[in-house]
Design a protein around this motif. Structure first.
Motif, PDB file in Angstrom:
ATOM      1  N   ALA A 104       0.581  -1.404  -0.040  1.00  0.00           N
ATOM      2  CA  ALA A 104       0.033  -0.139  -0.049  1.00  0.00           C
ATOM      3  C   ALA A 104       0.840   1.179   0.047  1.00  0.00           C
ATOM      4  N   ARG A 105       0.467   2.438  -0.715  1.00  0.00           N
ATOM      5  CA  ARG A 105       1.235   3.523  -0.757  1.00  0.00           C
ATOM      6  C   ARG A 105       0.747   4.470   0.097  1.00  0.00           C
ATOM      7  N   SER A 106      -0.260   4.193   1.095  1.00  0.00           N
ATOM      8  CA  SER A 106      -0.570   5.201   2.072  1.00  0.00           C
ATOM      9  C   SER A 106      -1.532   4.600   3.233  1.00  0.00           C
ATOM     10  N   VAL A 107      -1.613   5.389   4.100  1.00  0.00           N
ATOM     11  CA  VAL A 107      -2.655   4.762   5.147  1.00  0.00           C
ATOM     12  C   VAL A 107      -4.077   4.639   4.499  1.00  0.00           C
ATOM     13  N   ALA A 108      -4.418   5.723   3.527  1.00  0.00           N
ATOM     14  CA  ALA A 108      -5.781   5.789   2.982  1.00  0.00           C
ATOM     15  C   ALA A 108      -6.001   4.858   2.075  1.00  0.00           C
ATOM     16  N   GLU A 109      -4.790   4.276   1.460  1.00  0.00           N
ATOM     17  CA  GLU A 109      -5.027   3.095   0.573  1.00  0.00           C
ATOM     18  C   GLU A 109      -5.060   1.923   1.588  1.00  0.00           C
ATOM     19  N   PHE A 110      -4.302   1.770   2.393  1.00  0.00           N
ATOM     20  CA  PHE A 110      -4.044   0.510   3.178  1.00  0.00           C
ATOM     21  C   PHE A 110      -5.646   0.185   3.929  1.00  0.00           C
ATOM     22  N   THR A 111      -6.363   1.318   4.165  1.00  0.00           N
ATOM     23  CA  THR A 111      -7.576   1.230   5.074  1.00  0.00           C
ATOM     24  C   THR A 111      -8.808   1.342   4.383  1.00  0.00           C
ATOM     25  N   ALA A 112      -8.595   1.479   2.788  1.00  0.00           N
ATOM     26  CA  ALA A 112      -9.760   1.795   1.981  1.00  0.00           C
ATOM     27  C   ALA A 112     -10.664   0.606   1.888  1.00  0.00           C
ATOM     28  N   ALA A 113     -10.253  -0.475   1.898  1.00  0.00           N
ATOM     29  CA  ALA A 113     -11.390  -1.809   1.778  1.00  0.00           C
ATOM     30  C   ALA A 113     -11.637  -2.242   3.199  1.00  0.00           C
ATOM     31  N   ALA A 114     -11.296  -1.722   4.358  1.00  0.00           N
ATOM     32  CA  ALA A 114     -11.313  -2.421   5.617  1.00  0.00           C
ATOM     33  C   ALA A 114     -12.865  -2.392   6.052  1.00  0.00           C
ATOM     34  N   SER A 115     -13.295  -3.753   6.689  1.00  0.00           N
ATOM     35  CA  SER A 115     -14.577  -3.494   6.985  1.00  0.00           C
ATOM     36  C   SER A 115     -14.519  -3.651   8.280  1.00  0.00           C
ATOM     37  N   ALA A 116     -13.552  -4.235   8.914  1.00  0.00           N
ATOM     38  CA  ALA A 116     -13.324  -4.191  10.618  1.00  0.00           C
ATOM     39  C   ALA A 116     -12.929  -2.651  11.145  1.00  0.00           C
ATOM     40  N   SER A 117     -13.320  -2.763  12.308  1.00  0.00           N
ATOM     41  CA  SER A 117     -13.337  -1.401  13.017  1.00  0.00           C
ATOM     42  C   SER A 117     -11.778  -1.230  13.397  1.00  0.00           C
ATOM     43  N   MET A 118     -11.250  -2.569  13.461  1.00  0.00           N
ATOM     44  CA  MET A 118      -9.727  -2.483  14.150  1.00  0.00           C
ATOM     45  C   MET A 118      -8.890  -3.343  13.173  1.00  0.00           C
TER      46      MET A 118
END
Length: 468
Positions: A104-118
């Motif tokens: 991933a190139r950024s925090v935003a990209e890493f978290t973009a598809a996350a469904s969990a809250s943690m």
């Protein structure tokens, strides 16, 4: 767009706090929320200067709480609570923990598809890589060996959390000890060991040798995080130069008001500032190109140094390097290296030099034709074409590039000489001041750093120069 914040509680980490800030800005955190636990080493000053450049929100810990762990917990709770309505993702980290993504190139990209809250991210415990003393370079660059994945410590996690969804409970780093660690998509680069000297200084364990053995893991090499270094160096250079600008104004005030208390801390008196120069004539400089039939230049498209022949010259792409040598009777000459045309970036990248300035301070061993860093004392291996310096005319443009440095060092390279130069310099020049500091006697530089903690980074602190 997704907003994110990294949360840090810090005490006495002045040597590395700039790198921590630069790294986490590089990987895409929108905001850095930092609580200084009443540091005594200049960490607060470094944070204050960095906060003039980026969204870094600096707090002080609650001194009504006598225990550091309690102050840390209260700050973490406050930061998550206050960030609940502003940030989509937040993460609590320590000063020796650097978040890293494999692809991933950024925090935003890493978290973009996350469904969990943690989202848990496992530790990756880095050892000293054999280093025994502090380094002026980024921990990411300095420490490249870590423990094996099977190490139990790697089950410790830090969590990227959605503050709106996790309630009031702080994320527990020890909540996943029953699960095997994974570094498939991310890891926490945990520089818990660092160099041996720094580890012993900050470790309060009753058995520091045992703690060192636990953290000093060097079983495997990993350099994947080096991809963040170009941008983190650029950001770190901005922080360094902001601190040097702050230092200029503080020194200016010291000289203007003949502040006896500050001068005493520097080992000086008002009389020394008004004393005549010990130099009979101003220093002379030779300006040289690096090479003869080919010249060493900075490739402005690729960002590295290349040898360019006359037939390949493209001044839209190549920026010639100039070395200004201060003429000396001794075998060691001071020198400054810079590009003929000003750089659009914040610093000149030179392998082996940690200084993060547009102008690089050097020591040149004339007899041996060797170039050393005044900061590390180690050889700078510049691939000079033909191993030759070609003297060029000292044009007005070149003198203009060197004017501030010449003013600061016109009377010599002592601390009193520097302050008299500050008095004559009408405006701050962070690069010139940094070079002048790197060329001070190490004892003078140490007094300056102790008097103005947090304003002189380790990347500019000189070692004792080689003896002829």
């Amino acid at each position: 767009m997704s907003k994110s914040a990294a949360i840090l509680f810090v005490h006495n980490e002045v040597d590395t706090i700039g790198w921590w800030l630069a790294h986490h800005a590089t990987i895409g955190f929108s905001t850095l929320i930092v609580c200084d636990d009443h540091s005594t080493d200049g960490t607060a000053a470094a944070l204050s200067n960095a906060a003039t450049l980026y969204d870094i929100r600096v707090h002080s810990s609650d001194t009504t709480l006598p225990e550091r762990l309690d102050r840390q917990t209260r700050f973490h709770e406050m930061a998550l609570e206050q960030g609940r309505n502003e940030f989509d993702w937040m993460m609590i980290l320590a000063a020796d923990e650097y978040l890293h993504f494999e692809t991933a190139r950024s925090v935003a990209e890493f978290t973009a598809a996350a469904s969990a809250s943690m989202l848990p991210v496992n530790w990756c415990l880095f050892g000293s890589s054999g280093r025994t003393v502090p380094s002026p370079f980024s921990p990411v660059e300095t420490f490249t060996r870590h423990g094996l994945l099977s190490l139990p410590d790697h089950r410790v996690v830090r969590y990227l959390v959605q503050p709106r969804r996790i309630g009031n409970t702080l994320p527990d780093p020890f909540s996943a000890l029953e699960r095997n660690a994974t570094w498939s998509d991310s890891r926490i680069l945990h520089f818990a060991a660092g160099d041996h000297e720094s580890f012993l200084r900050r470790n309060s364990s009753a058995t520091p040798d045992k703690a060192w053995q636990n953290f000093d893991r060097n079983d495997a090499e990993y350099t994947g995080a080096s991809r963040w270094l170009p941008e983190s160096r650029r950001i770190a250079s901005s922080i360094v130069q902001a601190s040097l600008t702050d230092l200029y104004w503080r020194l200016k005030a010291t000289v203007t008001h003949a502040d006896r208390a500050v001068l005493q801390d520097l080992g000086l008196t008002p009389a020394q500032l008004s004393a005549p120069s010990s130099r009979r004539t101003p220093p002379q400089f030779h300006f040289c190109m690096l090479g003869q039939t080919k010249q060493l230049m900075r490739d402005m498209q690729m960002g590295y140094l290349v040898s360019v022949g006359a037939g390949e010259m493209n001044f839209g792409r190549y920026n010639p390097l100039i070395m200004a040598l201060e003429v000396s009777d001794g075998d060691v000459w001071n020198a400054c290296l810079f590009t003929e045309n000003p750089l659009p970036g914040r610093y000149l990248s030179l392998p082996g030099s940690p200084t993060l300035l547009p102008m690089v301070p050097l020591h040149v061993m004339i007899a041996e034709n060797t170039v050393l860093s005044p900061v590390s004392g180690e050889e700078i291996r510049i691939a000079i074409p033909g191993h030759a310096l070609s003297k060029i005319d000292a044009t007005t443009a070149l003198y203009t590039r060197m004017t501030s440095f010449m003013v600061l060092t016109a009377e010599g390279h002592g601390l009193a000489d520097l302050l008299r130069g500050i008095d004559r310099l009408p405006a701050p020049d962070a690069s010139a001041l940094g070079c002048a500091i790197a060329m001070l006697d190490p004892e003078d530089a140490e007094r300056l750093a102790q008097t103005f903690p947090g304003l002189i980074p380790r990347s500019l602190m000189p070692v004792r120069p080689p003896q002829p």
